[in-house]
Design an enzyme around this catalytic site. Structure first.
Site, PDB file in Angstrom:
ATOM      1  CD  GLN A 101      -2.500  -1.179   2.742  1.00  0.00           C
ATOM      2  OE1 GLN A 101      -3.129  -0.823   3.358  1.00  0.00           O
ATOM      3  NE2 GLN A 101      -1.544  -2.272   3.519  1.00  0.00           N
ATOM      4  CG  ASN A 102       4.191   1.150   2.123  1.00  0.00           C
ATOM      5  OD1 ASN A 102       3.178   1.540   2.873  1.00  0.00           O
ATOM      6  ND2 ASN A 102       4.995   0.362   2.695  1.00  0.00           N
ATOM      7  CB  ILE A 103       2.961   6.091  -2.476  1.00  0.00           C
ATOM      8  CG1 ILE A 103       3.340   6.920  -1.365  1.00  0.00           C
ATOM      9  CG2 ILE A 103       1.599   5.669  -2.679  1.00  0.00           C
ATOM     10  CD1 ILE A 103       3.571   8.238  -1.554  1.00  0.00           C
ATOM     11  CG  ASP A 104       7.826   3.622   0.583  1.00  0.00           C
ATOM     12  OD1 ASP A 104       7.841   2.755  -0.014  1.00  0.00           O
ATOM     13  OD2 ASP A 104       7.667   3.494   1.679  1.00  0.00           O
ATOM     14  CG  HIS A 119      -3.002   2.784  -1.785  1.00  0.00           C
ATOM     15  ND1 HIS A 119      -2.958   2.592  -0.305  1.00  0.00           N
ATOM     16  CD2 HIS A 119      -4.181   1.736  -2.233  1.00  0.00           C
ATOM     17  CE1 HIS A 119      -4.036   1.992   0.344  1.00  0.00           C
ATOM     18  NE2 HIS A 119      -4.824   1.520  -1.032  1.00  0.00           N
ATOM     19  CB  CYS A 148       2.021  18.264 -19.641  1.00  0.00           C
ATOM     20  SG  CYS A 148       2.071  17.107 -20.773  1.00  0.00           S
ATOM     21  CB  CYS A 151      -0.859  19.177 -23.522  1.00  0.00           C
ATOM     22  SG  CYS A 151      -1.569  18.436 -21.728  1.00  0.00           S
ATOM     23  CG  ASN A 214       1.557  -3.986  13.478  1.00  0.00           C
ATOM     24  OD1 ASN A 214       1.915  -3.075  14.252  1.00  0.00           O
ATOM     25  ND2 ASN A 214       0.720  -3.767  12.511  1.00  0.00           N
ATOM     26  CE  LYS A 216      -0.123   0.946  17.827  1.00  0.00           C
ATOM     27  NZ  LYS A 216      -0.422   2.068  18.115  1.00  0.00           N
TER      28      LYS A 216
END
Ligand code: APR
Length: 246
Positions: A101-104, A119, A148, A151, A214, A216
């Protein structure tokens, strides 16, 4: 704990098709803030800046926030040993793919192949008018909002904003991987957003043994998790790496 880690390592060793599923927790030790909890981004910044409707109406405001939160930090962030052990597990054939789920982009930086980014990614920008895609290295974020070259349309980070759909390929591939898996390794996520939250549930329903790492307990821990390894992602993954002779 030692016994549980040994059990987990044995399961991964014997797995026919193990798949990892990661969230913000795996990158915390690379200096990246998680989303929820005391140090969570959503505690410090209003999520409205990440709503697609807000971005369309006020791209400059949205971009200023996005740059501050993500772009000023992510380019220099380095994978930690949890990303590295996971990558070695891939290399050695213990893990088939990583759903994140990370975008890093840290799994790829660590060398992992077959990474499904549910994601999206900060690494790429997309033109909101003509859909041209740009690697971030081509774009100067000292001038906002970036536009861009073709355009002059406004560029949007290729990450999934609130109220935006998940990229089709990543979504269907992730569910397919979950169904195929016999061992499913969840690392550092609350997985409170859909459809991501359903992916481990599908893995469980289709017969996978669930190992969770985890600091937690999460809402998976007492519902689908078979082996809960409590601790920091780096510490637990380092230990698993040792047990697998990586
Ligand atoms: N090691 C392991 N787990 C950790 C560590 C660590 N060092 N530090 C924190 N965690 C755990 C937390 O206990 C928590 O369960 O990582 C999890 C982080 O949860 P969130 O901040 O909610 O992040 P995540 O689950 O990835 O969020 C999912 O929500 O807003 C969206 O799009 C955003 O992709 C994100 C999604």
């Amino acid at each position: 704990m030692n016994k549980k880690i040994e059990q987990a390592a044995e399961l991964i060793h014997k797995a026919k098709y193990a798949v990892a599923f990661t969230g913000a927790g795996i990158s915390v030790e690379s200096g990246i803030s998680p989303f929820r909890g005391e140090n969570g981004l959503w505690n410090k910044h209003h999520p409205v800046f990440f709503e697609i409707e807000f971005f369309k109406k006020k791209p400059l405001q949205s971009w200023k926030k996005i740059k501050e939160i993500f772009y000023d930090k992510l380019n220099d962030a380095q994978p930690n040993s949890a990303h590295q052990v996971l990558s070695k597990m891939g290399e050695r054939g213990f893990v088939e793919s990583v759903i994140t789920q990370n975008i890093d982009h840290l799994h790829q930086k660590a060398g992992s192949k077959f990474v499904y980014e549910l994601h999206g990614t900060y690494k790429q920008l997309v033109c909101t008018e003509c859909n041209t895609e740009y690697d971030i290295s081509f774009i100067d974020l000292n001038f906002l909002p970036p536009t861009c070259y073709i355009c002059k349309g406004i560029l949007k980070p290729d990450m999934v904003f609130f109220n935006e759909p998940i990229p089709k390929f990543a979504e269907s591939a992730s569910f397919r991987e979950a169904e195929r898996s016999d061992v499913f390794l969840i690392i550092g996520t609350n997985a409170e957003v859909l459809p991501a939250a359903d992916i481990p549930v599908v893995a469980k329903k289709t017969g996978a043994t669930i190992i969770e790492i985890n600091i937690k307990e999460s809402h998976f821990t007492h519902t689908i998790t078979d082996i809960f390894l409590k601790g920091k992602a780096t510490e637990v993954m380092d230990k698993l790496g040792e047990l697998l002779y990586l």
